[in-house]
Design an enzyme around this catalytic site. Structure first.
Site, PDB file in Angstrom:
ATOM      1  N   LYS A 127     -18.881  -9.471  -5.243  1.00 34.12           N
ATOM      2  CA  LYS A 127     -18.059  -8.280  -5.470  1.00 34.12           C
ATOM      3  C   LYS A 127     -17.800  -7.930  -6.923  1.00 34.12           C
ATOM      4  O   LYS A 127     -17.538  -8.799  -7.736  1.00 34.12           O
ATOM      5  CB  LYS A 127     -16.696  -8.499  -4.808  1.00 34.12           C
ATOM      6  CG  LYS A 127     -16.758  -8.634  -3.312  1.00 34.12           C
ATOM      7  CD  LYS A 127     -15.367  -8.963  -2.832  1.00 34.12           C
ATOM      8  CE  LYS A 127     -15.254  -8.878  -1.331  1.00 34.12           C
ATOM      9  NZ  LYS A 127     -13.901  -9.296  -0.935  1.00 34.12           N
TER      10      LYS A 127
ATOM     11  N   GLY B 146     -18.728 -21.302  -9.020  1.00 35.67           N
ATOM     12  CA  GLY B 146     -19.099 -22.306  -8.029  1.00 35.67           C
ATOM     13  C   GLY B 146     -20.468 -22.082  -7.417  1.00 35.67           C
ATOM     14  O   GLY B 146     -21.281 -23.009  -7.325  1.00 35.67           O
TER      15      GLY B 146
ATOM     16  N   GLY C  56     -12.291 -21.109 -11.260  1.00 32.36           N
ATOM     17  CA  GLY C  56     -11.287 -20.108 -11.618  1.00 32.36           C
ATOM     18  C   GLY C  56     -10.961 -20.131 -13.101  1.00 32.36           C
ATOM     19  O   GLY C  56     -10.802 -19.086 -13.736  1.00 32.36           O
TER      20      GLY C  56
ATOM     21  N   ARG D 126     -16.394 -34.474  -9.966  1.00 32.27           N
ATOM     22  CA  ARG D 126     -15.194 -34.319 -10.794  1.00 32.27           C
ATOM     23  C   ARG D 126     -14.650 -35.666 -11.269  1.00 32.27           C
ATOM     24  O   ARG D 126     -14.105 -35.745 -12.374  1.00 32.27           O
ATOM     25  CB  ARG D 126     -14.122 -33.563 -10.024  1.00 32.27           C
ATOM     26  CG  ARG D 126     -14.479 -32.097  -9.919  1.00 32.27           C
ATOM     27  CD  ARG D 126     -13.398 -31.304  -9.266  1.00 32.27           C
ATOM     28  NE  ARG D 126     -13.710 -29.894  -9.379  1.00 32.27           N
ATOM     29  CZ  ARG D 126     -13.247 -28.957  -8.546  1.00 32.27           C
ATOM     30  NH1 ARG D 126     -12.475 -29.294  -7.535  1.00 32.27           N
ATOM     31  NH2 ARG D 126     -13.568 -27.702  -8.729  1.00 32.27           N
TER      32      ARG D 126
HETATM   33  P1  ADP Z   1     -19.854 -17.549  -8.099  1.00 33.65           P
HETATM   34  O1  ADP Z   1     -19.202 -18.563  -7.186  1.00 33.65           O
HETATM   35  O2  ADP Z   1     -21.072 -18.102  -8.762  1.00 33.65           O
HETATM   36  O3  ADP Z   1     -18.882 -16.949  -9.067  1.00 33.65           O
HETATM   37  P2  ADP Z   1     -19.516 -15.424  -6.177  1.00 33.65           P
HETATM   38  O4  ADP Z   1     -18.579 -16.277  -5.397  1.00 33.65           O
HETATM   39  O5  ADP Z   1     -18.972 -14.270  -6.909  1.00 33.65           O
HETATM   40  O6  ADP Z   1     -20.383 -16.347  -7.178  1.00 33.65           O
HETATM   41  O7  ADP Z   1     -20.621 -14.830  -5.193  1.00 33.65           O
HETATM   42  C1  ADP Z   1     -21.478 -15.650  -4.446  1.00 33.65           C
HETATM   43  C2  ADP Z   1     -21.757 -15.068  -3.099  1.00 33.65           C
HETATM   44  O8  ADP Z   1     -22.284 -13.764  -3.204  1.00 33.65           O
HETATM   45  C3  ADP Z   1     -22.794 -15.883  -2.359  1.00 33.65           C
HETATM   46  O9  ADP Z   1     -22.205 -16.421  -1.185  1.00 33.65           O
HETATM   47  C4  ADP Z   1     -23.891 -14.885  -2.043  1.00 33.65           C
HETATM   48  O10 ADP Z   1     -24.454 -15.061  -0.754  1.00 33.65           O
HETATM   49  C5  ADP Z   1     -23.168 -13.569  -2.142  1.00 33.65           C
HETATM   50  N1  ADP Z   1     -24.102 -12.470  -2.391  1.00 33.65           N
HETATM   51  C6  ADP Z   1     -24.963 -12.349  -3.420  1.00 33.65           C
HETATM   52  N2  ADP Z   1     -25.700 -11.240  -3.302  1.00 33.65           N
HETATM   53  C7  ADP Z   1     -25.328 -10.637  -2.166  1.00 33.65           C
HETATM   54  C8  ADP Z   1     -25.733  -9.435  -1.495  1.00 33.65           C
HETATM   55  N3  ADP Z   1     -26.719  -8.654  -1.980  1.00 33.65           N
HETATM   56  N4  ADP Z   1     -25.115  -9.112  -0.331  1.00 33.65           N
HETATM   57  C9  ADP Z   1     -24.147  -9.908   0.154  1.00 33.65           C
HETATM   58  N5  ADP Z   1     -23.707 -11.039  -0.436  1.00 33.65           N
HETATM   59  C10 ADP Z   1     -24.293 -11.405  -1.587  1.00 33.65           C
HETATM   60 MG    MG Z   2     -17.996 -18.301  -5.377  1.00 32.85          MG
END
Ligand code: ADP
Ligand code: MG
Length: 398
Positions: free
Chosen positions: A197, A350, A373, A36
């Site tokens: 989620k 992230g 975010g 950053r």
């Molecule tokens: P980002 O930070 O890229 O927006 P998220 O924070 O929404 O992504 O999600 C990332 C997390 O989702 C990771 O820690 C990953 O391990 C988890 N994840 C991905 N697929 C699964 C799954 N099938 N079951 C449980 N957790 C999962």
């Molecule tokens: Mg994340």
């Protein structure tokens, strides 16, 4: 872009208040990742090179309006001095007579770093008196903190009401690359949404479904969609309270004639563990004691095909539990496919960014968003207060 940028400002001899995002991870006083700080250097160098007197402001962590010494920007000052190759003044405060005196001493091309602005309660409350005090320190305002642009705080929004307010280079790139992709994409335009989620990303999916040609869903959130379609997913992460949302989104895709792709096979295991024995199964074969932790090889093939025939790709969220090598194949295959796209490729989120960096493919993407975010809210189609507050393009002082 219809907002003022640093290029529109005549800055020689002017005091320029620059809001940056120096919210870096610290271990004690050691900065464990200076990305950053490096991201803000082009704007700072440009201003210094043109003879501005630069006043840098940032938050670090969540001190909640109290002075918390472990969240001081002191350690950042040292790293910033190294990166700029010049001394950075620092008085350990962000308003008051000491700050004013330090600014009065600045010569053209010199820089002062203020202390963590969140040491003041008024910062996060966007207190207008505090915003005025910050504004009184300077002649011009530049916001290069895209990562904080979704917050209306005194140094991200309030201050912009009292000074000519321009986007820094980083802010400009974030909003122009993502803005162009969303408003006027080269097609086919594909979005890949994954992560844990559905509930985190409903609004992103809704908004992108209106704009894209294809939407690929993976990761934990795909489970909820698959369950909505009637599949049994054993011990997989599922959000039972989001089944209706998933059905609604599937319907939205169908009504608008968009291709919404879900996994057709899965990698499953009985434990959520890196060394758990795993196997590939079709959607009907998930046993009650198993959980889906990655997309399967046929899904990888279909997603790769959809990505490689696209001209614009936006990706947010990993396809599986990529932190464990055994369940990183889906994420890595998608990363590889996105890297090979000839058109515009944008990564936000992230964990997706971490996955791409782990795969060594970051340099092949058009744009990697620095704001977790903030980029999510941008993809939701929301207006970011830190961007809205900037002056219109014709408000420059050149
Ligand atoms: P980002 O930070 O890229 O927006 P998220 O924070 O929404 O992504 O999600 C990332 C997390 O989702 C990771 O820690 C990953 O391990 C988890 N994840 C991905 N697929 C699964 C799954 N099938 N079951 C449980 N957790 C999962
Ligand atoms: Mg994340």
């Amino acid at each position: 872009m219809d907002k003022l940028t640093v290029r529109d400002l005549c800055v020689k001899g002017k005091r320029v208040f620059v809001r940056v995002d120096f919210n870096v991870p610290l271990s004690g006083e050691a900065i464990t990742d200076d990305t950053r700080i490096r991201a803000a250097i082009p704007t700072i160098q440009d201003l210094l090179g043109r003879g501005a007197r630069v006043i840098l402001a940032s938050h670090l962590g969540r001190p909640k309006g109290e002075v918390v010494p472990s969240m001081s920007l002191g350690p950042v000052r040292a790293r910033l001095s190294e990166l700029l190759g010049k001394d950075v003044a620092f008085v350990g405060e962000s308003i008051g007579p000491n700050v004013e005196a330090a600014i009065a001493k600045l010569e053209d091309g010199q820089v002062l770093l203020l202390e963590n602005v969140r040491f003041h309660k008024g910062e996060e409350k966007n207190d207008i008196e505090l915003a005025k005090q910050f504004a009184a320190l300077a002649d011009l305002y530049v916001n290069d903190a895209f990562g904080a642009a979704h917050r209306a705080h005194a140094t991200t929004e309030g201050i912009a009401r009292f000074l000519p307010a321009a986007a820094g280079f980083l802010m400009e790139k974030e909003i122009s690359v993502m803005g162009d992709a969303l408003s006027d994409p080269k097609r086919p335009f594909t979005a890949i949404i994954g992560g844990a989620k559905v509930s985190d990303k409903i609004k992103v999916i809704e908004n992108l479904l209106e704009k894209v040609d294809r939407l690929l869903i993976g990761g934990g959130m795909a489970n909820t969609f698959l369950m909505a379609e009637g599949y049994e997913l054993g011990k997989s992460l599922v959000e039972a309270d989001q089944l209706d949302t998933a059905r609604k989104l599937l319907q939205q895709a169908e009504d608008s004639g968009k291709a919404l792709l879900l996994p057709v096979d899965l990698v499953v295991a009985e434990q959520f563990a890196a060394d758990a024995p795993n196997r590939v199964t079709d959607l009907r074969g998930v046993k009650p004691q198993e959980m889906a932790l990655d997309i399967g090889p046929e899904t990888r093939r279909q997603y790769t095909e959809a990505i490689s025939t696209s001209q614009t790709v936006i990706w947010n969220g990993p396809m599986g539990v990529f932190e464990m090598d055994a369940f990183a194949h889906g994420t890595n295959a998608v990363a590889q496919a996105v890297a090979e796209v000839k058109g515009t490729t944008i990564i936000g989120g992230g964990d997706s960014v971490a996955a791409i960096e782990k795969a060594g493919l970051a340099y092949r993407m058009t744009h990697i968003s620095t704001g977790g975010g903030a980029s999510l809210e941008f993809l939701e189609g929301r207006k970011l207060p830190g961007v809205e507050a900037l002056s219109p393009k014709d408000g420059g002082n050149r």
